[in-house]
Motif scaffolding. Sequence first.
Motif, short mmCIF file in Angstrom:
data_model
loop_
_atom_site.label_atom_id
_atom_site.label_comp_id
_atom_site.label_asym_id
_atom_site.label_seq_id
_atom_site.Cartn_x
_atom_site.Cartn_y
_atom_site.Cartn_z
N MET A 137 22.87 -97.30 -48.86
CA MET A 137 22.04 -98.44 -49.32
C MET A 137 22.61 -99.77 -49.82
O MET A 137 22.66 -101.15 -49.81
CB MET A 137 21.33 -98.44 -50.43
N ALA A 138 23.49 -99.65 -50.46
CA ALA A 138 24.76 -101.72 -51.01
C ALA A 138 25.11 -101.97 -49.43
O ALA A 138 25.61 -102.98 -49.70
CB ALA A 138 26.12 -100.41 -51.62
N VAL A 139 26.30 -100.71 -48.64
CA VAL A 139 25.86 -101.37 -47.39
C VAL A 139 24.76 -101.71 -46.77
O VAL A 139 25.01 -102.95 -46.37
CB VAL A 139 26.84 -99.90 -46.13
N GLU A 140 23.50 -100.93 -47.01
CA GLU A 140 22.68 -102.14 -46.39
C GLU A 140 22.47 -103.91 -46.86
O GLU A 140 22.14 -104.42 -45.93
CB GLU A 140 21.49 -101.25 -46.15
N ARG A 141 22.77 -103.33 -48.01
CA ARG A 141 22.17 -104.45 -49.26
C ARG A 141 23.10 -105.79 -49.04
O ARG A 141 22.60 -107.34 -48.74
CB ARG A 141 21.59 -103.85 -50.53
N VAL A 142 24.47 -105.30 -48.99
CA VAL A 142 25.64 -106.41 -48.70
C VAL A 142 26.02 -106.61 -47.48
O VAL A 142 26.12 -108.07 -46.99
CB VAL A 142 26.76 -106.22 -50.06
N LEU A 143 25.89 -105.93 -46.93
CA LEU A 143 26.36 -106.33 -44.92
C LEU A 143 25.59 -106.50 -44.31
O LEU A 143 25.66 -107.12 -42.80
CB LEU A 143 27.41 -105.44 -45.06
N ILE A 144 24.70 -105.77 -44.35
CA ILE A 144 23.83 -105.09 -43.12
C ILE A 144 23.26 -106.46 -42.79
O ILE A 144 22.60 -106.92 -41.72
CB ILE A 144 23.53 -104.32 -42.47
N ARG A 145 22.43 -106.70 -43.96
CA ARG A 145 21.43 -107.43 -44.24
C ARG A 145 21.58 -108.43 -43.98
O ARG A 145 20.52 -109.11 -43.92
CB ARG A 145 20.58 -107.66 -45.66
N PRO A 146 22.06 -110.01 -44.15
CA PRO A 146 22.45 -111.07 -43.88
C PRO A 146 22.16 -110.98 -41.86
O PRO A 146 22.52 -112.27 -41.55
CB PRO A 146 24.38 -111.05 -44.13
N LEU A 147 22.96 -109.65 -41.17
CA LEU A 147 22.72 -109.58 -39.67
C LEU A 147 21.46 -109.36 -39.28
O LEU A 147 21.41 -109.08 -37.89
CB LEU A 147 24.02 -108.99 -38.99
N TYR A 148 20.82 -109.43 -40.04
CA TYR A 148 18.82 -109.51 -39.62
C TYR A 148 19.09 -110.45 -38.63
O TYR A 148 18.63 -111.14 -38.80
CB TYR A 148 18.18 -108.55 -40.01
N GLY A 149 17.74 -109.85 -37.37
CA GLY A 149 17.55 -111.42 -36.69
C GLY A 149 18.83 -111.93 -35.81
O GLY A 149 18.46 -112.73 -35.12
N ARG A 150 19.62 -111.49 -35.94
CA ARG A 150 20.86 -111.54 -35.59
C ARG A 150 20.85 -110.81 -33.80
O ARG A 150 20.44 -110.03 -33.68
CB ARG A 150 22.12 -111.64 -36.07
N ASN A 151 22.10 -111.62 -33.14
CA ASN A 151 22.23 -110.05 -32.62
C ASN A 151 22.15 -108.58 -32.74
O ASN A 151 23.21 -108.51 -33.40
CB ASN A 151 23.15 -110.90 -30.90
N ILE A 152 22.13 -108.07 -31.21
CA ILE A 152 22.15 -106.55 -31.87
C ILE A 152 23.62 -105.70 -32.12
O ILE A 152 23.80 -104.97 -33.00
CB ILE A 152 21.45 -105.62 -30.87
N ASP A 153 24.44 -107.07 -31.54
CA ASP A 153 25.75 -106.56 -31.53
C ASP A 153 26.18 -106.50 -32.49
O ASP A 153 27.58 -106.27 -33.21
CB ASP A 153 26.79 -107.50 -30.91
#
Lengths: 234, 289
Positions: free
Chosen positions: B76-92
């Motif tokens: 959850m920490a990884v999703e919140r801090v690292l992955i969340r900013p990438l939503y809506g961007r390229n799937i790569d």
Amino acid sequence: MLSLKDINAWYGLSHVVQGISLDVRPGEVAAILGRNGAGKTTLLRTIMGLIDRRSGIVEFDGTDIMQMPIHERYHRGLAYVPEDRRIVPGLSVRENLRLGFVGLRAKAEEEAVIAEACETFPRLRQRLDQEGVTLSGGEQQMLAIARALVAKPRMILLDEPSEGIMPVLIDEMYELFKRWKQQGLSVILVEQDVERALEVADRAYIVDQGRIIFAGTAKMLLNDREMQERYCSV
Amino acid sequence: MDLLLTQLATGLALGSIYVIVGLGLSLIFGMLHVVNFAHGAFFMVGGYVGVFVFAKTGNFWFSLVAVPLVVGVIGMAVERVLIRPLYGRNIDDPLLLTFGLSYIFVEVIRITFGLEGIPFGTPRELRGAVDIGVGFIPLYRIFLVALTAAILIALWLFLEKTSYGLIVRAGARDPEIVRVLGIDISRVWLFVFGLGTGIAGLAGFLSAPIQSVNPDMGVPVLAEAFVVTVVGGMGSLVGSVVAGLLVGVVVSITSLFAPDMARVSIFILMAVVLLVRPQGLFGRKGAMG
Ligand SMILES: Nc1ncnc2c1ncn2[C@@H]1O[C@H](COP(=O)(O)OP(=O)(O)O)[C@@H](O)[C@H]1O
Ligand SMILES: [Mg+2]
């Protein structure tokens, strides 16, 4: 109730909504008309926060909701029924209705909500356990409206509710819209069918190329044949 | 014949691990559209967390509960801090991020616990073998199958019978309308990433008695989990279950006749499935169920 001030929206570089301002008073039905591609859907999506590149002020009950997270609008009493209805595949009619209240802070009683929806739209009653997307176009539209009503909104945005629907069902739907007026629910009604829309609307706006080119009472537009023909025919 | 049947049972036990790992990967992909290349690393971290907690408490059952919670919180920490900013961007973008993250996890574990594997014996309560009629198989493997079944039932009840599960299913299909209907979907994504990584961690701990816990144990598992999700159909949970068991059985039967081929066999299986059904056995576009 709802006050739009200088709303703009873009898809990439194309400037689709260009400085729209309008007001909808409590209990009022505002019809937004205009040709295909005029920017009506984009305007509604901008109000809901679904267009990324946007500017302007959307005041709902005196608060600017433009920067609010998308889901907050529903909690404040602003519901939206999109053009393509968005019945969720894989979910039954009942589950689609449940989706209308699972996010609410005050939990609704499932059975009461379903009963109320079936009372408004008796056609849904027989089909509660059927997958939502297997309904006919008109029934899906009713389900989409019923789902949006679950939260008892104070304002509802409808995008071409009569599109591709049997005339009998359109009649039924417009009867409902008239009842809403008595209940004081405010409506923005985007329509292709000008005559129908003006039947229930208090005020009418015509959008062309992202701008409002007519604003007035529904009666004024009803009497202005030329305006109707020039800007509203498909 | 009996040998074949016991090997089949072993395959199902092995497949249980694949099912759990594949389910997590599939849930995350189906819901968030993130291809989680760190899934094997979460598996490995789960192994270490389990061994560590067990060393401190000496209680296997407690460790079994602690592992998914701890790994899920890390997820959850990884999703919140690292992955969340990438939503809506390229799937790569999230794919590259999780790929890099997996190396960081492995290095951190290497630095902390060393390069050597840590052996972990089967917990005392689960030692021994059981006669299943056609031969003896270790009790621990039966436990794996039973636990997997329990996890599947719990997951099914959660998805089908609870309001939160309804939101998860709807959000996998149409996140926009879910938001319009007043649901804060970013919280659901956070939860699903935690759930998926948490059960990957659990699988890592469960496999500790079968292999030793080592920093690289997640690497083959990641490949196997991808085979499971591709064979089952990306995002399909039923697909993960069937494909996980299938992969387990294929590996264990192949290792009976041609041990050298065991690792390759699953890729052959994947190639065959892709040729016949490119969307996987239960695949639908953007589907979940
Ligand atoms: N997702 C999109 N990306 C790019 N352009 C779009 C998109 N959706 C609509 N448009 C364009 O924006 C304009 C306005 O569209 P829309 O708001 O759907 O009009 P209306 O609802 O009045 O028919 C049209 O020219 C249309 O082609
Ligand atoms: Mg439109």
